[in-house]
Design an enzyme around this catalytic site. Structure first.
Site, mmCIF file in Angstrom:
data_model
loop_
_atom_site.group_PDB
_atom_site.id
_atom_site.type_symbol
_atom_site.label_atom_id
_atom_site.label_comp_id
_atom_site.label_asym_id
_atom_site.label_seq_id
_atom_site.Cartn_x
_atom_site.Cartn_y
_atom_site.Cartn_z
ATOM 1 N N HIS A 1 2.348 -6.098 -1.984
ATOM 2 C CA HIS A 1 1.731 -5.566 -3.208
ATOM 3 C C HIS A 1 0.421 -6.288 -3.515
ATOM 4 C CE1 HIS A 1 1.366 -4.385 -7.435
ATOM 5 N NE2 HIS A 1 2.398 -3.557 -7.284
ATOM 6 N N CYS B 1 5.290 1.305 -10.402
ATOM 7 C CA CYS B 1 4.644 1.936 -9.252
ATOM 8 C C CYS B 1 5.517 1.832 -8.009
ATOM 9 C CB CYS B 1 3.285 1.300 -9.007
ATOM 10 S SG CYS B 1 3.307 -0.499 -8.849
#
Length: 334
Positions: free
Chosen positions: A180, A153
């Site tokens: 994150h 991602c």
């Protein structure tokens, strides 16, 4: 459309199916995991991050149904299924273990035509190609690309930014930091883990971590000089990456922002890259299907340096690209 199987039904596997079915991209023929079908159906039906999907049900241990359409469920605890017997052409490996060639090739050996890995291959030799939508997916060669990695991602979020910068300013070198959301690799409470920093509770700490995104970007742009790191923080989903580079050509802040506006509106990154004109937080991007959402108020050129901040839902955005790429690889005209 050829038959697609989802191998591994964790966070990404389940979100992949949501993205594929809800957006009418494909309907999986087979789902594999090691948990009971009923438990997995319940997790697909009610998701903490993305809400209730009443279309999902499971009446037995061999199927999961969506809107009354049956998907064969196979418990893969004993190993990789016989894909040839099942009529499967493409396997999307979402286990997190298909990042080595040895693991990925098991799908090919069992009859699949090709395998799409939902993660960064450990080395360039562990896959036939790293293909990212909007970046280099047009390089796909059905004759030679049997094991395809879609990286991570964070890689996809960064790749869109890197592409725009390479085209507008060039890049001498740079460094990124991604903030994150926590993941299943972390611990809920303090306990010894393989990585020492991961030994502390993921929902209560800011935890520095490594990032493989720089290496994966190098598979796409071998001459790119970028490195970086990650910080895991106590949010359930939604992340942001900041890339700071020394450009080859100077650019004014508004021209830099215009370059991202244009890339989001037209060209290969349309639908993949988005921009924010206003000031938002991570709650704004939960469920957003874009890979990279550039925060224009946080993006600037200053004293010979360029700084770009890009949001991404680390589950929803990546899973949407994974679904789109699966469709491309499983197209009957490839």
């Amino acid at each position: 459309m050829k038959n697609i199987a989802v191998y591994g039904f964790g966070r990404i596997g389940r979100q992949l199916v949501r993205s594929a079915v809800k957006n009418d991209l494909f309907f999986p023929s087979v789902i594999c995991d090691i948990a009971p079908a009923g438990d997995l159906a319940a997790l697909l039906e009610v998701d903490t991050n993305y809400g209730w999907w009443p279309a999902v049900s499971s009446d037995d241990d061999t199927s999961i149904s969506i809107d009354g359409r049956r998907i064969t469920y196979i418990n893969s605890r004993e190993g990789v299924p016989d894909w040839k017997a099942l009529g499967i052409d493409l396997v999307v490996d979402c286990t997190g273990r298909g990042v080595t060639r040895e693991a990925a090739e098991r799908h090919l050996a069992n009859g699949a035509e090709r395998v799409l890995i939902s993660g960064p291959s450990k080395t360039a030799e562990d896959c036939d190609a790293v293909l990212l939508p909007g970046i280099n997916l047009d390089d796909y060669n059905s004759d030679t690309h049997k094991i395809i990695s879609m990286a991570s991602c964070t890689t996809n979020a960064l790749a869109a930014v890197v592409k725009v910068l390479l085209e507008s300013t060039g890049i001498q070198y740079g460094v990124f930091s991604t903030v994150h959301a926590y993941t299943n690799t972390q611990s809920l409470t303090d306990q010894p883990m393989k990585s020492r920093r991961d030994s502390w509770a993921g929902a209560e700490n800011i935890i520095p971590s490594s990032s493989g995104a720089a290496k994966a970007l190098g598979f796409v742009w071998p001459d790119l000089k970028i490195t970086g790191k990650a910080y895991r923080v106590p949010v359930r989903t939604g992340s942001i990456v900041e890339l700071n580079v020394i450009p080859e050509r100077e650019i004014a802040t508004e021209d830099l922002r215009d370059a991202f506006r244009q890339a989001a509106a037209t060209g290969p990154l349309k639908g993949i890259l988005e921009v924010f004109e206003d000031e938002w937080t991570s709650a704004r991007i939960v469920g957003d299907p874009h890979s990279s959402i550039v925060d224009l108020p946080l993006t600037q050129s200053f004293n010979g340096m360029v700084s770009v901040a890009a949001w991404y839902d680390n589950e929803a955005g990546f899973s949407m690209r994974l679904a789109e790429t699966a469709v491309r690889l499983a197209s009957t005209d490839c």
